[in-house]
Design a protein around this motif. Structure first.
Motif, PDB file in Angstrom:
ATOM      1  N   ALA A 176       8.285  -1.530   5.051  1.00 15.24           N
ATOM      2  CA  ALA A 176       9.501  -1.594   5.853  1.00 15.24           C
ATOM      3  C   ALA A 176      10.433  -0.449   5.486  1.00 15.24           C
ATOM      4  CB  ALA A 176      10.207  -2.927   5.629  1.00 15.24           C
ATOM      5  N   LEU A 186       7.334  -8.404   8.032  1.00 13.89           N
ATOM      6  CA  LEU A 186       6.798  -8.170   9.378  1.00 13.89           C
ATOM      7  C   LEU A 186       6.145  -9.437   9.919  1.00 13.89           C
ATOM      8  CD1 LEU A 186       6.046  -6.422  11.811  1.00 13.89           C
ATOM      9  CD2 LEU A 186       4.012  -5.696  10.536  1.00 13.89           C
ATOM     10  N   TYR A 204      13.148  -4.512  15.323  1.00 15.96           N
ATOM     11  CA  TYR A 204      11.981  -3.936  14.639  1.00 15.96           C
ATOM     12  C   TYR A 204      10.977  -3.301  15.601  1.00 15.96           C
ATOM     13  CZ  TYR A 204       8.367  -7.352  15.876  1.00 15.96           C
ATOM     14  OH  TYR A 204       7.442  -8.098  16.555  1.00 15.96           O
ATOM     15  N   ARG A 206      17.716   0.052  12.647  1.00 12.24           N
ATOM     16  CA  ARG A 206      16.523  -0.630  13.149  1.00 12.24           C
ATOM     17  C   ARG A 206      15.520  -0.657  11.995  1.00 12.24           C
ATOM     18  NH1 ARG A 206      14.703   4.006  17.510  1.00 12.24           N
ATOM     19  NH2 ARG A 206      14.233   5.609  15.968  1.00 12.24           N
ATOM     20  N   ILE A 207      14.580  -1.593  12.106  1.00 14.76           N
ATOM     21  CA  ILE A 207      13.570  -1.753  11.066  1.00 14.76           C
ATOM     22  C   ILE A 207      12.257  -1.161  11.573  1.00 14.76           C
ATOM     23  CG2 ILE A 207      12.355  -3.339   9.539  1.00 14.76           C
ATOM     24  CD1 ILE A 207      14.584  -5.408  10.160  1.00 14.76           C
TER      25      ILE A 207
END
Length: 176
Positions: free
Chosen positions: A5, A30, A76, A172-173
């Protein structure tokens, strides 16, 4: 397969999410986000372990879990999509085994560009998530690897807090 991540900011900065033990967060976070996305879209079998886990988590919140964690779902994306619209040929050169049309390439870039979320909202939701996970007292098999999720979430909180202190507004991821 391992995933890592990374938090990206609107200022083109990025940092890997580091767990309290010094390892890089990713895979558990995730899978958790993908699981909540499936659960909230009603695609997750309501009798499965994950559905039970999310229902159990929801008992520890003052709002529906899907509403609480929507910011995760919106924030994500997966893959190395650090390209501009005019870099399709370069993308193909770097990824010769992928079959992606120019149209799909453009759509993907547009979708990823829509993943920016308010950092303070994501940080608040992440803190709430940690609280409800700790209070839920879930059984191990219901929530993947419970300790890994807690470590990933703590790492995410630390990384978001770092960027919050730097007055970042949107993040944002990215999972790679």
């Amino acid at each position: 397969m391992s995933f890592y991540a990374k938090i990206e900011t609107e200022y083109k900065e990025s940092l890997m999410v580091i767990r309290p033990d010094g390892t890089i967060a990713g895979k558990s976070l995730l899978y958790f986000i993908e699981g909540i996305e499936e659960y909230c879209s009603k695609q997750l079998n309501s009798k499965g372990n994950m559905a039970r886990a999310f229902s159990q988590l929801e008992k520890n919140t003052s709002m529906p879990i899907c509403e609480l964690l929507q910011v995760f779902i919106n924030s994500y994306y997966v893959g190395d999509w650090d390209y501009e619209e005019d870099e399709y040929d370069f993308f193909l050169h770097r990824n010769p085994s992928l079959v992606v049309s120019r149209e799909d390439f453009s759509k993907t870039l547009l979708q990823i560009n829509e993943r920016w979320v308010d950092l303070k909202k994501l940080l608040w939701a992440t803190n709430q998530l940690l609280k409800i996970i700790m209070q839920a007292n879930l059984e191990q098999p219901e929530l993947y690897d419970f300790e890994d999720i807690i470590a990933d979430v703590k790492g995410l909180i630390n990384t978001l807090t770092f960027f919050d202190q730097r007055d970042v507004d949107e993040v944002r991821i990215k999972f790679i």
